[in-house]
Design an enzyme around this catalytic site. Structure first.
Site, PDB file in Angstrom:
ATOM      1  N   ASP A 145       0.640  -1.120  -0.021  1.00  0.00           N
ATOM      2  CA  ASP A 145       0.022  -0.062  -0.015  1.00  0.00           C
ATOM      3  C   ASP A 145       0.736   1.483  -0.063  1.00  0.00           C
ATOM      4  O   ASP A 145       0.438   2.326   0.141  1.00  0.00           O
ATOM      5  CB  ASP A 145      -1.102  -0.010   1.164  1.00  0.00           C
ATOM      6  CG  ASP A 145      -0.257   0.041   2.570  1.00  0.00           C
ATOM      7  OD1 ASP A 145       1.093  -0.188   2.473  1.00  0.00           O
ATOM      8  OD2 ASP A 145      -0.994   0.131   3.551  1.00  0.00           O
ATOM      9  N   SER A 179       3.254  13.239  10.178  1.00  0.00           N
ATOM     10  CA  SER A 179       1.693  13.091  10.341  1.00  0.00           C
ATOM     11  C   SER A 179       1.073  12.588  11.637  1.00  0.00           C
ATOM     12  O   SER A 179      -0.159  12.566  11.992  1.00  0.00           O
ATOM     13  CB  SER A 179       0.897  12.308   9.121  1.00  0.00           C
ATOM     14  OG  SER A 179       1.501  11.209   9.026  1.00  0.00           O
ATOM     15  N   GLU A 188       8.154  10.747   4.118  1.00  0.00           N
ATOM     16  CA  GLU A 188       8.312  10.313   5.586  1.00  0.00           C
ATOM     17  C   GLU A 188       9.168   8.976   5.351  1.00  0.00           C
ATOM     18  O   GLU A 188      10.290   8.814   6.062  1.00  0.00           O
ATOM     19  CB  GLU A 188       7.164  10.019   6.331  1.00  0.00           C
ATOM     20  CG  GLU A 188       6.205  11.282   6.707  1.00  0.00           C
ATOM     21  CD  GLU A 188       4.902  10.893   7.319  1.00  0.00           C
ATOM     22  OE1 GLU A 188       4.308  11.911   7.941  1.00  0.00           O
ATOM     23  OE2 GLU A 188       4.308   9.631   7.272  1.00  0.00           O
ATOM     24  N   HIS A 298      45.545 -25.653 -13.161  1.00  0.00           N
ATOM     25  CA  HIS A 298      45.712 -26.839 -13.111  1.00  0.00           C
ATOM     26  C   HIS A 298      44.557 -27.742 -13.447  1.00  0.00           C
ATOM     27  O   HIS A 298      43.482 -27.473 -12.769  1.00  0.00           O
ATOM     28  CB  HIS A 298      46.397 -27.266 -11.732  1.00  0.00           C
ATOM     29  CG  HIS A 298      46.692 -28.884 -11.463  1.00  0.00           C
ATOM     30  ND1 HIS A 298      47.519 -29.519 -12.130  1.00  0.00           N
ATOM     31  CD2 HIS A 298      46.006 -29.843 -10.607  1.00  0.00           C
ATOM     32  CE1 HIS A 298      47.570 -30.766 -11.642  1.00  0.00           C
ATOM     33  NE2 HIS A 298      46.626 -30.881 -10.887  1.00  0.00           N
ATOM     34  N   ASN A 299      44.788 -28.873 -14.250  1.00  0.00           N
ATOM     35  CA  ASN A 299      43.546 -29.616 -14.492  1.00  0.00           C
ATOM     36  C   ASN A 299      42.212 -28.815 -15.034  1.00  0.00           C
ATOM     37  O   ASN A 299      41.351 -28.650 -14.736  1.00  0.00           O
ATOM     38  CB  ASN A 299      43.251 -30.646 -13.512  1.00  0.00           C
ATOM     39  CG  ASN A 299      43.849 -31.567 -12.959  1.00  0.00           C
ATOM     40  OD1 ASN A 299      44.939 -31.828 -14.073  1.00  0.00           O
ATOM     41  ND2 ASN A 299      43.814 -32.354 -12.013  1.00  0.00           N
ATOM     42  N   GLU A 328      46.144 -26.141 -18.552  1.00  0.00           N
ATOM     43  CA  GLU A 328      46.595 -27.474 -18.824  1.00  0.00           C
ATOM     44  C   GLU A 328      45.676 -28.464 -19.773  1.00  0.00           C
ATOM     45  O   GLU A 328      44.571 -28.278 -19.502  1.00  0.00           O
ATOM     46  CB  GLU A 328      46.694 -28.050 -17.338  1.00  0.00           C
ATOM     47  CG  GLU A 328      47.458 -29.537 -17.286  1.00  0.00           C
ATOM     48  CD  GLU A 328      47.755 -30.082 -16.026  1.00  0.00           C
ATOM     49  OE1 GLU A 328      48.680 -30.788 -16.002  1.00  0.00           O
ATOM     50  OE2 GLU A 328      47.028 -29.888 -15.224  1.00  0.00           O
ATOM     51  N   ASP A 330      45.277 -32.474 -20.474  1.00  0.00           N
ATOM     52  CA  ASP A 330      45.802 -33.990 -20.197  1.00  0.00           C
ATOM     53  C   ASP A 330      45.176 -34.689 -21.444  1.00  0.00           C
ATOM     54  O   ASP A 330      44.099 -35.009 -21.507  1.00  0.00           O
ATOM     55  CB  ASP A 330      45.192 -34.528 -18.792  1.00  0.00           C
ATOM     56  CG  ASP A 330      45.803 -34.066 -17.770  1.00  0.00           C
ATOM     57  OD1 ASP A 330      47.101 -33.267 -17.923  1.00  0.00           O
ATOM     58  OD2 ASP A 330      45.949 -34.638 -16.618  1.00  0.00           O
ATOM     59  N   HIS A 343      41.100 -36.680 -16.888  1.00  0.00           N
ATOM     60  CA  HIS A 343      41.730 -36.957 -15.741  1.00  0.00           C
ATOM     61  C   HIS A 343      41.948 -38.371 -15.860  1.00  0.00           C
ATOM     62  O   HIS A 343      41.252 -39.373 -15.541  1.00  0.00           O
ATOM     63  CB  HIS A 343      41.455 -36.561 -14.364  1.00  0.00           C
ATOM     64  CG  HIS A 343      42.333 -36.541 -13.413  1.00  0.00           C
ATOM     65  ND1 HIS A 343      42.339 -36.812 -12.228  1.00  0.00           N
ATOM     66  CD2 HIS A 343      43.547 -35.534 -13.512  1.00  0.00           C
ATOM     67  CE1 HIS A 343      43.447 -36.825 -11.439  1.00  0.00           C
ATOM     68  NE2 HIS A 343      44.125 -35.938 -12.029  1.00  0.00           N
ATOM     69  N   GLU A 377      50.071 -32.565 -21.051  1.00  0.00           N
ATOM     70  CA  GLU A 377      50.425 -33.801 -20.471  1.00  0.00           C
ATOM     71  C   GLU A 377      50.121 -34.752 -21.687  1.00  0.00           C
ATOM     72  O   GLU A 377      49.040 -35.171 -21.786  1.00  0.00           O
ATOM     73  CB  GLU A 377      49.718 -34.004 -19.124  1.00  0.00           C
ATOM     74  CG  GLU A 377      50.139 -33.110 -18.059  1.00  0.00           C
ATOM     75  CD  GLU A 377      51.583 -33.404 -17.592  1.00  0.00           C
ATOM     76  OE1 GLU A 377      51.893 -34.445 -17.937  1.00  0.00           O
ATOM     77  OE2 GLU A 377      52.104 -32.373 -17.065  1.00  0.00           O
ATOM     78  N   SER A 508      58.448 -28.676 -14.493  1.00  0.00           N
ATOM     79  CA  SER A 508      57.419 -28.813 -13.671  1.00  0.00           C
ATOM     80  C   SER A 508      57.740 -29.528 -12.475  1.00  0.00           C
ATOM     81  O   SER A 508      58.104 -30.671 -12.427  1.00  0.00           O
ATOM     82  CB  SER A 508      56.506 -29.563 -14.587  1.00  0.00           C
ATOM     83  OG  SER A 508      55.805 -28.770 -15.711  1.00  0.00           O
ATOM     84  N   ILE A 634      21.098 -12.290  11.693  1.00  0.00           N
ATOM     85  CA  ILE A 634      21.740 -11.010  11.782  1.00  0.00           C
ATOM     86  C   ILE A 634      23.359 -11.295  11.854  1.00  0.00           C
ATOM     87  O   ILE A 634      23.684 -12.064  12.807  1.00  0.00           O
ATOM     88  CB  ILE A 634      21.216 -10.344  12.773  1.00  0.00           C
ATOM     89  CG1 ILE A 634      19.609  -9.669  12.662  1.00  0.00           C
ATOM     90  CG2 ILE A 634      21.871  -8.890  12.805  1.00  0.00           C
ATOM     91  CD1 ILE A 634      19.250  -9.127  11.517  1.00  0.00           C
ATOM     92  N   ASN A 660      24.900  -7.975  16.040  1.00  0.00           N
ATOM     93  CA  ASN A 660      23.487  -7.632  15.486  1.00  0.00           C
ATOM     94  C   ASN A 660      23.556  -6.299  14.620  1.00  0.00           C
ATOM     95  O   ASN A 660      22.358  -5.805  14.749  1.00  0.00           O
ATOM     96  CB  ASN A 660      22.406  -7.397  16.676  1.00  0.00           C
ATOM     97  CG  ASN A 660      22.347  -8.703  17.525  1.00  0.00           C
ATOM     98  OD1 ASN A 660      22.232  -9.600  17.068  1.00  0.00           O
ATOM     99  ND2 ASN A 660      22.152  -8.574  18.856  1.00  0.00           N
ATOM    100  N   ASP A 689      31.537 -13.346  10.047  1.00  0.00           N
ATOM    101  CA  ASP A 689      30.399 -13.304  11.313  1.00  0.00           C
ATOM    102  C   ASP A 689      30.941 -14.096  12.666  1.00  0.00           C
ATOM    103  O   ASP A 689      31.912 -15.361  12.318  1.00  0.00           O
ATOM    104  CB  ASP A 689      29.411 -14.245  10.629  1.00  0.00           C
ATOM    105  CG  ASP A 689      28.151 -14.197  11.609  1.00  0.00           C
ATOM    106  OD1 ASP A 689      28.217 -13.652  12.701  1.00  0.00           O
ATOM    107  OD2 ASP A 689      27.167 -14.438  11.198  1.00  0.00           O
ATOM    108  N   ASP A 691      29.669 -15.807  14.430  1.00  0.00           N
ATOM    109  CA  ASP A 691      29.321 -17.100  14.925  1.00  0.00           C
ATOM    110  C   ASP A 691      29.340 -18.178  13.772  1.00  0.00           C
ATOM    111  O   ASP A 691      29.159 -19.427  13.766  1.00  0.00           O
ATOM    112  CB  ASP A 691      27.569 -17.083  14.901  1.00  0.00           C
ATOM    113  CG  ASP A 691      27.379 -16.296  16.233  1.00  0.00           C
ATOM    114  OD1 ASP A 691      28.212 -16.423  17.259  1.00  0.00           O
ATOM    115  OD2 ASP A 691      26.297 -15.480  16.193  1.00  0.00           O
TER     116      ASP A 691
END
Length: 740
Positions: A145, A179, A188, A298-299, A328, A330, A343, A377, A508, A634, A660, A689, A691
């Site tokens: 709204d 208001s 507002e 690599h690979n 690379e 192979d 591989h 390779e 290598s 949070i 928080n 974070d 936690d």
């Protein structure tokens, strides 16, 4: 986003029914629609999932390709005209989205529309946060709204990652409720958002220099720039900043900067953490290849684990999009006389060698013009080796280096500048190492046999000098392919510079052997790497495609430090940070101490501290939640600063946590580091974070060489663990680097 009048964007807002293509049998029509925020695309799913799994973000798109330009559409999109097809490629590990539109025009609308949205995102300054906040405002308005109750405001605060005290939140709400009807609407709401987006830490800096009149004159702005450590700051430069960033025309005419203009400047690219000049190619590109760190994979063909994951040409495209310059391949015997890449001796899927070479031709130089090295390779017999040579010649044509450059100094490698747009092949020349059965050993196998010998488990190897390895000379065309990158064994580098270096030889080494050389041959290894290329690759025991710490190898001057690009983690963060500078071209000039043949530098004994690095962590803004599926979660953020360099410089310090508040946490804490080899240091900023249960479970991070950090008050754009932008999430710091 300022694009609502654009017809392509309006069509995307209406939505399109696009066919999603996964295979020849899985081709489903789905509705795709741009969200009103202009930042995300909603898509239909048959099986209901969490809301976040029904959208993708424009900022996570790496590229949009037209036609059949992806592996998926080339294989499975034959029933659709190329003009109706597009591929959305994402950053990180997310799979490509292959789509077919009902008409060519509708496909073009999405291609053009996404390009405009991505360009608009790139151009947005950090002051353009109203787009972001209005997106959440729209979601928090439960009954749509256009009015906000206090309950809806509280919901908005949780969405933007802040758990504000109820009494404080309500007092702020009432201050804006002019208001006095317990609703915010129109002006507002805007006032509430302005208060929410207030940046007191920036205002404090402004007032410190602006004096009582609360505007910055040109001399006052110059004083601020000089205090920032801006090299060559002048009145003319201060005037130019006012004309660029000041929003008030009257102030601009009088060469004054208001608070709004000052914030625009601080939060612009010029106020960012990297030196702006370092975001383009700024280094000398005319030195020998051995003088550069070279972004290496690599690979490269793998998109997941090394045991049963899929192989894909798309992995090469993504590596090139990340600035990789050494990939690379192979190579193994395939059916129908066509060599394949996978591989070996695992359940990973196979792709054709020729398809990979076509991907190299089409995508290797999209981001960077500097040379690409194909590290082969080779496990193929002579017949399929001939097929490989044929594909290299016919597909790459003049891109392929097949002979020495006329202007080359025979005692050093050519430069990246001399090799622009060219492809080098790294492989064996005569004589080729063989195992007891007479089969040619690849570089990796040869290195492993060396390690077996070191452990006392190796047997004698026969070498057939009379039989040519194809990379030394093509069986069909008799044209050499391994011109500048001849694979050769490196046991222990000579203790002093060789009188006649062999610049075209490339060694290598597994990470284990490289660490052994660093430990036992320190300075000699660095001197070797001043003249010749060395490639380091992960141990074969890393079945889950984990990575090693590349910093150890860079400290010793190794150029081709190959990592599994498909595996996120701090190792790839360091790699991205190392190559973020110099235009992300994939080549970064090594420090002078690693380029001199007679250098005395040893990373294990770098000498006393020479630089003091001080960073004051001030604030962060608009941090994302770690768990977007929990609306009430949070973040309790803290900032960790990691120093990666020679062993004596490596350190880690962190701030306290702010409980928080992921929206605008403030720390104001100072962390300091003493550095012995600053030219090698990478600084990694990590927002965590409190936690979090895993080091990889961070909120955002950013990594950059110390040498490219701009001093003074700076904002840092945070990145996700996949390297995608977390805009508008930023960290605001003050940086000071003092060299003794």
């Amino acid at each position: 986003m300022g694009l609502t009048e654009d017809e392509d964007v309006r069509a995307m807002l209406r939505g399109s029914r696009l066919c999603k293509i996964r295979s020849r049998t899985w081709q489903k029509e789905r509705l795709y629609r741009l969200q009103e925020d202009g930042l995300s695309v909603w898509f239909q799913r048959r099986i209901p999932r969490a809301p976040s799994q029904h959208i993708f973000f424009v900022q996570h798109i790496e590229a949009v390709r037209e036609g059949h330009q992806s592996e998926g559409l080339r294989r499975f999109g034959g029933a659709f005209e190329p003009s109706r097809c597009l591929t959305i490629a994402f950053k990180g590990r997310r799979k490509n989205l292959d789509l077919a539109a009902p008409t060519a025009e509708e496909a073009q609308r999405w291609v053009r529309g996404l390009a405009k949205l991505r360009a608009r995102l790139d151009a947005m300054s950090q002051r353009d946060t109203h787009t972001w906040i209005h997106f959440y405002l729209h979601r928090a308005d439960s009954n749509q709204d256009s009015k906000m109750s206090f309950k809806e405001i509280k919901n908005l605060l949780r969405m933007v990652n802040v758990d504000m005290n109820d009494m404080y939140a309500y007092s702020l709400f009432k201050e804006c409720d002019r208001s006095n009807n317990e609703w915010l609407e129109g002006p507002e709401i805007e006032e509430f958002l302005q208060r929410l987006l207030k940046r007191p830490e920036l205002e404090e800096i402004f007032h410190r220099y602006s004096g009582e009149d609360r505007v910055l004159s040109t001399p006052e702005l110059l004083e601020f720039l000089e205090d920032q450590g801006e090299d060559g700051a002048t009145l003319a430069h201060a005037q130019q900043l006012i004309h660029t960033y000041e929003l008030n025309e009257t102030a601009k005419q009088h060469e004054l900067m208001t608070l709004d203009g000052f914030m625009m400047y601080l939060l612009s690219p010029e106020g960012g953490c990297p030196e702006p000049a370092h975001t383009c190619v700024f280094q000398d590109m005319n030195q020998p290849l051995a003088h550069y760190f070279i972004s290496s994979s690599h690979n490269t063909y793998l998109t997941d684990s090394q045991i049963g994951g899929p192989s894909s040409t798309e992995a090469y495209v993504r590596a090139f999009a990340q600035g990789c310059r050494c990939v690379e391949l192979d190579c193994w015997e395939g059916p129908g006389g066509e060599p394949v890449i996978y591989h070996g001796h695992t359940l990973t899927s196979k792709i054709l060698f020729r398809d990979v070479i076509q991907a190299v031709r089409d995508h290797a130089f999209t981001l960077s013009p500097y040379p690409v090295i194909l590290s082969l390779e080779n496990h193929c017999g002579l017949e399929q080796q001939a097929a490989m040579a044929r594909h290299l010649h016919t597909i790459l044509g003049d891109m392929l280096v097949t002979q020495l450059l006329d202007s080359q100094n025979p005692e050093e490698l050519p430069s990246p500048e001399q090799l622009k747009g060219r492809v080098l092949v790294k492989g064996k020349r005569l004589p080729a190492a063989r195992n007891e059965d007479g089969r040619i050993l690849s570089d990796r196998e040869e290195d492993n046999e060396d390690e077996d010998e070191e452990r006392g488990g190796g047997g004698p190897r026969a070498e057939a000098a009379g039989e040519r390895a194809w990379l030394g000379q093509s069986p069909r065309s008799c044209r050499p392919l391994a011109v500048y990158c001849w694979a050769s064994r490196l046991r222990t580098p000579a203790p002093c510079p060789q009188p006649r270096p062999q610049p075209c030889q490339v060694s290598s080494l597994s990470e284990r052997k490289a660490k052994k050389l660093i430990r036992e041959a320190g300075n000699s290894f660095i001197r070797h790497n001043a003249c010749q290329l060395t490639r380091v690759y992960p141990l074969g025991l890393r079945m889950n495609s984990a990575n090693y710490n590349p910093q150890e190898m860079w400290n010793s001057g190794c150029q081709l430090v190959a990592l599994n690009f498909q595996t996120p983690g701090y190792e790839m963060d360091l790699n991205a940070g190392r190559f973020l500078i110099n235009g992300q071209c994939g080549y970064v000039l090594k420090p002078a101490c690693l380029r001199q043949r007679d250098t005395t530098f040893d990373p294990e004994c770098p000498g006393p501290p020479r630089t003091t690095f001080t960073i004051q962590v001030l604030t962060a803004q608009q941090l994302p939640k770690l768990n977007a599926e929990k609306p009430n979660s949070i973040v309790d953020p803290l900032v960790r600063i990691e120093i990666h360099g020679v062993p004596a410089d490596c350190a880690c310090k962190e701030t306290n946590c702010v409980p928080n508040n992921g929206f605008n946490p403030r720390w104001g804490q100072t962390l300091q580091f003493q550095l012995r080899a600053p030219e090698l240091v990478l600084v990694r900023f990590v927002v965590e974070d409190y936690d979090a249960t895993s080091p990889n479970d961070f909120v955002g991070q950013f990594t950059l060489p110390l040498s490219s950090l701009k001093q003074g008050y700076r904002h840092i754009h945070l990145l996700s663990k996949d390297g995608a932008s977390l805009s508008p999430a930023t960290l605001f710091v003050h940086i000071c680097i003092q060299r003794s």
